[in-house]
Write a protein that holds these residues in place. Structure first.
Motif, PDB file in Angstrom:
ATOM      1  N   PRO A 138       0.895  -1.231   0.154  1.00  0.00           N
ATOM      2  CA  PRO A 138       0.013  -0.055  -0.086  1.00  0.00           C
ATOM      3  C   PRO A 138       0.988   0.974  -0.162  1.00  0.00           C
ATOM      4  N   ALA A 139       2.181   1.220   0.511  1.00  0.00           N
ATOM      5  CA  ALA A 139       3.011   2.515   0.513  1.00  0.00           C
ATOM      6  C   ALA A 139       3.263   2.561  -1.199  1.00  0.00           C
ATOM      7  N   PRO A 140       3.144   3.953  -1.193  1.00  0.00           N
ATOM      8  CA  PRO A 140       3.722   4.541  -2.444  1.00  0.00           C
ATOM      9  C   PRO A 140       5.228   4.265  -2.732  1.00  0.00           C
ATOM     10  N   GLN A 141       5.287   3.898  -4.159  1.00  0.00           N
ATOM     11  CA  GLN A 141       6.683   3.583  -4.648  1.00  0.00           C
ATOM     12  C   GLN A 141       6.717   4.589  -5.946  1.00  0.00           C
ATOM     13  N   ILE A 142       7.234   5.511  -5.968  1.00  0.00           N
ATOM     14  CA  ILE A 142       7.345   6.359  -6.979  1.00  0.00           C
ATOM     15  C   ILE A 142       8.671   6.208  -7.618  1.00  0.00           C
ATOM     16  N   ILE A 143       8.603   6.274  -9.121  1.00  0.00           N
ATOM     17  CA  ILE A 143      10.056   6.022  -9.612  1.00  0.00           C
ATOM     18  C   ILE A 143       9.920   7.152 -10.785  1.00  0.00           C
ATOM     19  N   SER A 144      11.135   7.898 -11.264  1.00  0.00           N
ATOM     20  CA  SER A 144      10.823   9.203 -12.000  1.00  0.00           C
ATOM     21  C   SER A 144      11.736   8.861 -13.205  1.00  0.00           C
ATOM     22  N   ALA A 145      11.713   9.445 -14.193  1.00  0.00           N
ATOM     23  CA  ALA A 145      12.682   9.555 -15.361  1.00  0.00           C
ATOM     24  C   ALA A 145      12.699  11.142 -15.807  1.00  0.00           C
ATOM     25  N   THR A 146      13.943  11.379 -16.274  1.00  0.00           N
ATOM     26  CA  THR A 146      14.037  12.709 -17.147  1.00  0.00           C
ATOM     27  C   THR A 146      14.400  12.612 -18.327  1.00  0.00           C
ATOM     28  N   GLY A 147      13.999  13.358 -19.445  1.00  0.00           N
ATOM     29  CA  GLY A 147      14.227  13.382 -20.572  1.00  0.00           C
ATOM     30  C   GLY A 147      14.684  14.696 -21.052  1.00  0.00           C
ATOM     31  N   TYR A 148      15.763  14.868 -21.800  1.00  0.00           N
ATOM     32  CA  TYR A 148      16.380  15.912 -22.309  1.00  0.00           C
ATOM     33  C   TYR A 148      16.277  15.910 -23.943  1.00  0.00           C
ATOM     34  N   ALA A 149      16.216  17.208 -24.449  1.00  0.00           N
ATOM     35  CA  ALA A 149      16.248  17.367 -26.041  1.00  0.00           C
ATOM     36  C   ALA A 149      16.805  18.740 -26.421  1.00  0.00           C
ATOM     37  N   PRO A 150      17.812  18.707 -27.230  1.00  0.00           N
ATOM     38  CA  PRO A 150      18.531  20.242 -27.773  1.00  0.00           C
ATOM     39  C   PRO A 150      17.352  20.993 -28.341  1.00  0.00           C
ATOM     40  N   ILE A 151      17.222  22.234 -28.324  1.00  0.00           N
ATOM     41  CA  ILE A 151      16.293  23.317 -28.773  1.00  0.00           C
ATOM     42  C   ILE A 151      16.718  23.502 -30.270  1.00  0.00           C
ATOM     43  N   SER A 152      18.094  23.916 -30.299  1.00  0.00           N
ATOM     44  CA  SER A 152      18.583  24.297 -31.738  1.00  0.00           C
ATOM     45  C   SER A 152      18.328  23.246 -32.782  1.00  0.00           C
ATOM     46  N   LEU A 153      18.424  22.046 -32.594  1.00  0.00           N
ATOM     47  CA  LEU A 153      18.589  21.151 -33.413  1.00  0.00           C
ATOM     48  C   LEU A 153      17.250  20.386 -33.850  1.00  0.00           C
ATOM     49  N   GLN A 154      16.060  20.965 -33.229  1.00  0.00           N
ATOM     50  CA  GLN A 154      14.756  20.697 -33.671  1.00  0.00           C
ATOM     51  C   GLN A 154      14.274  21.396 -35.001  1.00  0.00           C
ATOM     52  N   PRO A 155      13.398  20.563 -35.974  1.00  0.00           N
ATOM     53  CA  PRO A 155      13.041  21.292 -36.999  1.00  0.00           C
ATOM     54  C   PRO A 155      11.910  22.412 -36.734  1.00  0.00           C
ATOM     55  N   GLY A 156      12.086  23.489 -37.567  1.00  0.00           N
ATOM     56  CA  GLY A 156      11.107  24.379 -37.108  1.00  0.00           C
ATOM     57  C   GLY A 156      11.578  25.918 -37.506  1.00  0.00           C
TER      58      GLY A 156
END
Length: 156
Positions: free
Chosen positions: A48-66
């Motif tokens: 019953p105790a919360p078991q939180i896992i987390s993950a972080t994602g990164y992305a470069p801004i200048s290399l994106q299309p737009g």
């Protein structure tokens, strides 16, 4: 034997046989309850105790299309979120790793290594999505591992 004696014997026999049927009913009920308790106790329970896992994602801004910086930032936000989901999937389901080495005359000629991630993530939530420095966007996802455990138990 008189008529009243026969009636008394017949009535006594019906009462005794009826009692046997009642006992059989209660015996079957007790057996069914015992089987249900055994089935329930064999089902794994979720902590019953919360078991939180987390993950972080990164992305470069200048290399994106737009065409504009704003479009590139939106694409970086999306890419960082997908990368965070990929990281979360790797934590929950693991990674498939494949590597090859080629050696000729005791010298490594070719060394390749590949990794793949696959799985379904449900119930993850975005904790934070924010720019880092000038050219990177980050997204943090959280997942309560109990939800994964419950889904696994329900599948069985």
């Amino acid at each position: 034997m008189g008529k009243s004696v026969r009636a008394t014997v017949a009535l006594l026999a019906m009462v005794l046989l009826g009692g046997c049927d009642t006992m059989k009913y209660y015996y079957n009920q007790a057996q069914n309850n015992r089987h249900e308790e055994a089935e329930y106790s064999s089902v794994p329970q979720v902590d019953p105790a919360p078991q939180i896992i987390s993950a972080t994602g990164y992305a470069p801004i200048s290399l994106q299309p737009g065409q504009t910086r704003e479009q590139k930032m939106l694409m970086a936000m999306r890419a960082s979120k997908l990368r965070a989901y990929q990281e979360l999937t790797a934590i929950v389901h693991g990674q498939h790793l494949f590597g090859t080495n080629q050696v000729r005359d005791m010298v490594v000629q070719n060394d390749q290594f590949n990794a793949a991630v696959g799985g379904i993530i449900r119930g993850a939530r975005v904790v934070k999505s924010y720019p880092i420095q000038k050219d990177t966007y980050a997204t943090i996802l959280e997942l309560d591992i109990r939800d994964v455990q419950r889904a696994y138990i329900d599948m069985q």
